[in-house]
Enzyme design. Sequence first.
Site, PDB file in Angstrom:
ATOM      1  N   LYS A 181       0.856  -1.013  -0.034  1.00  0.00           N
ATOM      2  CA  LYS A 181       0.101   0.033  -0.087  1.00  0.00           C
ATOM      3  C   LYS A 181       0.754   1.194  -0.077  1.00  0.00           C
ATOM      4  CE  LYS A 181      -1.839   2.829   3.001  1.00  0.00           C
ATOM      5  NZ  LYS A 181      -1.633   3.859   2.199  1.00  0.00           N
ATOM      6  N   GLU A 256      10.482   1.803   9.922  1.00  0.00           N
ATOM      7  CA  GLU A 256      11.502   2.392   9.451  1.00  0.00           C
ATOM      8  C   GLU A 256      10.756   3.866   9.653  1.00  0.00           C
ATOM      9  OE1 GLU A 256      14.641   1.644   8.938  1.00  0.00           O
ATOM     10  OE2 GLU A 256      14.253  -0.350   8.718  1.00  0.00           O
ATOM     11  N   CYS A 289      14.317  10.869   5.142  1.00  0.00           N
ATOM     12  CA  CYS A 289      14.259  10.601   6.573  1.00  0.00           C
ATOM     13  C   CYS A 289      15.773  10.723   7.012  1.00  0.00           C
ATOM     14  CB  CYS A 289      13.633   9.182   6.761  1.00  0.00           C
ATOM     15  SG  CYS A 289      14.672   7.860   5.576  1.00  0.00           S
ATOM     16  N   GLU A 384      11.337  15.882  14.336  1.00  0.00           N
ATOM     17  CA  GLU A 384      11.470  15.792  12.614  1.00  0.00           C
ATOM     18  C   GLU A 384      10.350  16.695  12.230  1.00  0.00           C
ATOM     19  OE1 GLU A 384       9.719  12.654  10.531  1.00  0.00           O
ATOM     20  OE2 GLU A 384      11.766  12.490   9.711  1.00  0.00           O
TER      21      GLU A 384
END
Length: 484
Positions: A181, A256, A289, A384
């Site tokens: 997905k 992750e 990331c 982040e």
Amino acid sequence: MRDRVTIEGVDVSPDHFIGGRRVASAETFETRCPFDWDRKLADVSRGDAATAALAVEAATAAFPGWAATGAAERGAVLHRLADLIEANIARLAIIECMDMAMLHESLRLRVIARGALNFRNYADIAAGYTERTWSSRGTANRVIRMPAGPAVIITPWNAPFMLSTWKCAPALAAGNTVILKPAEWSPLSASLLADLIEQAGFPPGVFNIVQGFGRDLGMALVSDPRVKRISFTGSVPTARVIGKAAAENIVPFTAELGGKSPLLVFADADIDAAAKKAAGQYDDSGQVCMAGTRIIVEDSVREPFLEKFNAYADAHVMGDSRDPATTMSALIHPDHAARVLGFIDRARAAGDTIARGGYAAGGNFIAPTLIVPRSNASEVVQNEVFGPVLTFQTFAGEEEGIALANSTAYGLSGIIYTGNAVRAERIGRAVRGGTVWVNTFLVRDLTAPFGGIGISGIGREGGDYALDFHSDLKTLQILEGSVG
Ligand code: NAD
């Protein structure tokens, strides 16, 4: 089935790919071009719980056959898919460029080819696997890798093609069937991949792709008890939700997640190279990331570093991702741009210094921004942002440098610049991160482990690590001398 849509001369199906055929949903969602937001690219089939059930059913039915196929035979199909990806680099590159705004040049020259390499790499590692055997306590011991079952792979909107192929390849090589997905903000390259899956000769149901949102389709997939592995890349809050679903069914789960990685520059480093790499953290508008978003520089080289950094940052050209002159494109979505601007506004209001940028630059664009925080506790240092926003701090001595580098809850990666071999080793070991680079960035060996420490993730991808995750490991022990 919906009509295929043509984008920049490439026709793409807006539908799911389940059990080897295209399946449409009654509902759709729009995908738009990030650097030209008025341009709608497609109305994409929006899957729901029923779509999830259909896909899991197809993957479950196809599993015994695929699992029984030898690794070399599975590898041959993966190599065929890799060949097809290489033959379709131009088509995949332009679709990914339009859908996610990654730079066309970089997609065409590097990123899409890495997708092919992901399949080749896993085809070869899985086929070359030798079962570990040894004798102990009077028994012959053998470690056997058994395919686990249908695997759900959930991917984020950044670098969607590279990440999806990286995550699906080990599952398929290990003998699992897959339901991918992709994220709802950049689903199109996966849909193009489905055409290639069909041509590569995967048995129907082995590799399925469904499109839609996390809260309904995604949730239904990860909650289905027939699913035996969940491999997720995305944000920390989503990992918490998916982790609970995995726990409910006692299903192994890798995550992750995000990062807030340090880019640590010592006075003995090549300052020009370090400054250039630091300004390179604005690439892809910081939607990476592993980006080294916290620049931490030794006091004594603060001025020469900043001078060079600013010169490199000034050289960034914002614009259309198709244009080879562009070095920084738009953020993926207006909602994401607003989120990033929210971080900047809150930093400004809290008393952090906006040293460069700090403003919206039209459409989904945000100027490359550098913030000097008032303290290490500032939100913009600790969380982040996932945009073109870097922070700048200085340190005196290794101890303070390491303390700053390791001062967030994340631990995805780290970048160190030093010219001293002993320091490279010492600081490389001390900096918290699943991957730490010294005097370079983003160079990867696909057999090495990749993953995060702390809230940056659970588990490791890469090489045998991902194959182990996608397998049920069995120890077979036979009493020596008992069988003829
Ligand atoms: P996200 O968590 O919002 O979404 C990721 C995926 O999860 C999407 O496909 C989404 O539809 C799906 N999802 C959302 N809720 C779900 C649910 N309840 N059940 C199942 N699926 C669900 O993340 P994002 O905004 O798409 O991606 C950006 C994040 O991904 C950043 O934090 C970034 O650092 C991280 N990321 C990490 C890596 C890595 O390798 N560590 C790589 C790329 C991106």
